[in-house]
Motif scaffolding. Structure first.
Motif, short mmCIF file in Angstrom:
data_model
loop_
_atom_site.label_atom_id
_atom_site.label_comp_id
_atom_site.label_asym_id
_atom_site.label_seq_id
_atom_site.Cartn_x
_atom_site.Cartn_y
_atom_site.Cartn_z
N GLU A 274 8.35 -22.58 -19.75
CA GLU A 274 7.49 -23.76 -19.71
C GLU A 274 7.67 -24.61 -20.96
O GLU A 274 7.69 -24.09 -22.07
CB GLU A 274 6.02 -23.34 -19.58
N GLU A 286 5.81 -21.61 -23.41
CA GLU A 286 5.72 -20.17 -23.18
C GLU A 286 6.69 -19.79 -22.07
O GLU A 286 7.22 -20.65 -21.37
CB GLU A 286 4.30 -19.74 -22.79
N ASN A 288 6.89 -17.30 -18.63
CA ASN A 288 6.21 -16.40 -17.70
C ASN A 288 7.24 -15.46 -17.10
O ASN A 288 8.18 -15.90 -16.43
CB ASN A 288 5.49 -17.20 -16.61
MG MG Z 1 1.53 -21.53 -18.83
#
Ligand code: MG
Ligand code: ADP
Ligand code: ADP
Length: 471
Positions: A274, A286, A288
């Motif tokens: 992201e 970040e 995921n």
């Molecule tokens: Mg996020």
């Protein structure tokens, strides 16, 4: 190829994984807790096992789940999203017990699940990160000093946060003093960790994320990006692929950054990197380390079945395509239909679905686990259906979204569907001119009059009469 997979999840994502297994002749094993006895994932999987009365505990018990997988002869576990999907200890337990965890190595989950460690890894790999603290903040004084240095507004964020929780914007030292302890307490309650860090607040950015696939042979590709800027309280509502706001150069650059990020940490399986974009600046936010809620729209524009790829990668197979083989076509939108009342501060609206009529027709996909008569339990996430539409161009995908939202009948609970119609009508949305401030800066979009279907009105009148007559 894997033979039997335990799905450590519930709801639409569990059904999604069952479907991928069914297409690949892999047996699927569902787990459930008592409130989910009549859930669709339980009915649809080849086998299903109860993990007790308590609504959440069973879904969050690594040892019980891994033991059940062993007892039922599974060779792998798919964690879905949420629950244990980003729990490094769960992945490690799988590794220790010889069960394939469908995701990256536990050490990678550990590294990327800690947002400050993830930022360190990305800095070292030459991926630009949002300016902010070097690691976690020691105390309020350090926070105040750092905020002076990087300049307000700043964000205080939970290091192990997720799902949009544990994030507060502070516009001044006074606000920081108030919000700092709040984030700590939120983080402790929601994520069991009091660690927090600071980032410069990027004002009015785009949230752009890159879908990654990486096999165990060192091949890493991206499947282009998604624009998730339409958010409420840092949570995604409508997602778009590809972003209608990027130039081809930006698209190529950010896709490359995603691949670089994944390579830097030895990533394996499906993941998402992201970013925030502001003007020409791109910042890593970040990663995921799991399948995402909005993987659907990437599937619609690329034709790649991401969950199938996850199962193949976990079986040790190399990716069946190279970057140059991946193309995208048209646009896809995903509407997260939540059991919430937008007019009442998006308060959850759980209860029995008295009537559900699925939208359909060209370019429409529905991922859900609800059905008429299903009672949405109050213990879990409020998202109850994902409505995905695809069309060749931007104008058409908006028209298709409006039509599909109109097609859908979902009675008995309040949902976000009608609110999304208002967003689709807005000239800034239609003109592909929006950022993460779109929802908060358009409160007037909540002033729609609630449309009720004649059958709902009849039902309401009938129950009013019944109540009046004392039946
Ligand atoms: Mg996020
Ligand atoms: P996505 O990144 O796929 O868009 P969301 O952020 O909407 O996903 O989260 C998907 C689900 O996972 C939600 O139910 C959310 O509450 C949950 N979730 C995400 N991250 C965490 C976390 N760190 N801890 C607990 N739950 C999480
Ligand atoms: P989560 O793990 O909950 O998904 P993220 O770090 O991905 O948390 O942030 C969620 C959302 O919060 C982002 O999509 C963005 O809208 C907002 N956000 C997070 N960090 C910043 C920042 N530094 N500046 C501006 N907005 C931010």
């Amino acid at each position: 190829m894997l033979k039997k997979v335990l799905i450590a999840n519930r709801g639409e994502i569990a059904v999604r994984i069952v479907r991928a297994c069914a297409e690949m002749n892999i047996r699927s094993v569902a787990i459930y807790t008592e409130p989910d006895r009549y859930a669709l994932h339980v009915k649809r999987a080849d086998e299903a096992y109860s993990l007790g009365e308590e609504p959440l505990a069973g879904y969050l018990d690594p040892l019980r789940i891994v033991n059940l997988a062993l007892e039922t002869g599974c060779d792998a576990i798919h964690p879905g999203y949420g629950f244990l999907s980003e729990n490094a200890n769960f992945a490690k337990l799988c590794e220790e017990k010889g069960i394939t965890f469908i995701g990256p190595k536990s050490s990678v989950i550990h590294k990327m699940g800690d947002k400050t460690q993830a930022r360190d890894s990305m800095r070292a790999a030459g991926v630009p990160v949002t300016p902010g603290s070097d690691g976690n903040l020691k105390d309020l004084n350090e926070a105040l000093e750092l905020a002076e240095k990087i300049g307000y507004p700043v964000m205080v964020k939970a290091t192990s946060g997720g799902g949009g929780r544990g994030i507060r914007r502070c516009d001044s030292a006074e606000e920081l003093k108030v919000q700092y302890p709040r984030v700590i307490s939120e983080a402790t309650k929601a994520f069991g960790s009091a660690e927090v860090f600071m980032e410069k607040c990027i004002v009015d950015p785009l949230h752009i994320e890159v879908q990654i696939l990486a096999d165990s042979h060192g091949n890493v590709v991206h499947l282009y990006e998604r624009d998730c800027s339409i958010q409420r309280r840092n949570q995604k509502l409508i997602e778009i692929a590809p972003s209608p706001q990027l130039t081809p150069e930006q698209r190529q650059y950010i896709g490359g950054l995603g691949v670089k990020a994944a390579q830097a940490v030895g990533y394996e399986n499906a993941g998402t990197v992201e970013f925030l974009i502001s003007g020409n600046e791109v910042y890593f936010m970040e990663m995921n380390t799991r399948v995402q809620v909005e993987h659907t729209i990437t599937e619609q524009i690329t034709g790649v079945d991401i969950v199938r790829e996850q199962l193949q990668i976990a079986s040790g197979m190399p990716l069946s395509f190279a970057q140059k083989d991946i193309h995208y076509r048209g646009f896809a939108l995903q509407f997260r239909i939540n059991a919430e009342d937008p007019k009442n501060d998006f308060l959850p609206s759980f209860g029995r679905i008295s009537h559900y009529y699925a939208p359909g027709g060209p370019g429409v996909r529905v991922d859900t686990a609800i059905y008429t008569g299903y009672e949405i339990p109050p213990y879990f996430d409020s998202m109850c259906l994902k409505l995905v539409v695809w069309a060749l161009n931007w104008d058409h995908v908006i028209e298709r979204g409006q039509r599909a939202l109109d097609d859908m009948r979902l009675h008995g609970i309040k949902t976000t569907a009608q609110y999304y119609q208002q967003i689709l009508k807005h000239p800034d949305f239609q003109g592909a001119n929006f950022n993460t401030s779109f929802v908060p800066s358009h409160p007037e979009l909540l002033n729609y009059s609630v449309k009720r279907h004649p059958s709902e009105v009849a039902l309401a009148i009938a129950s009013a009469i019944a109540a009046h007559a004392g039946w």
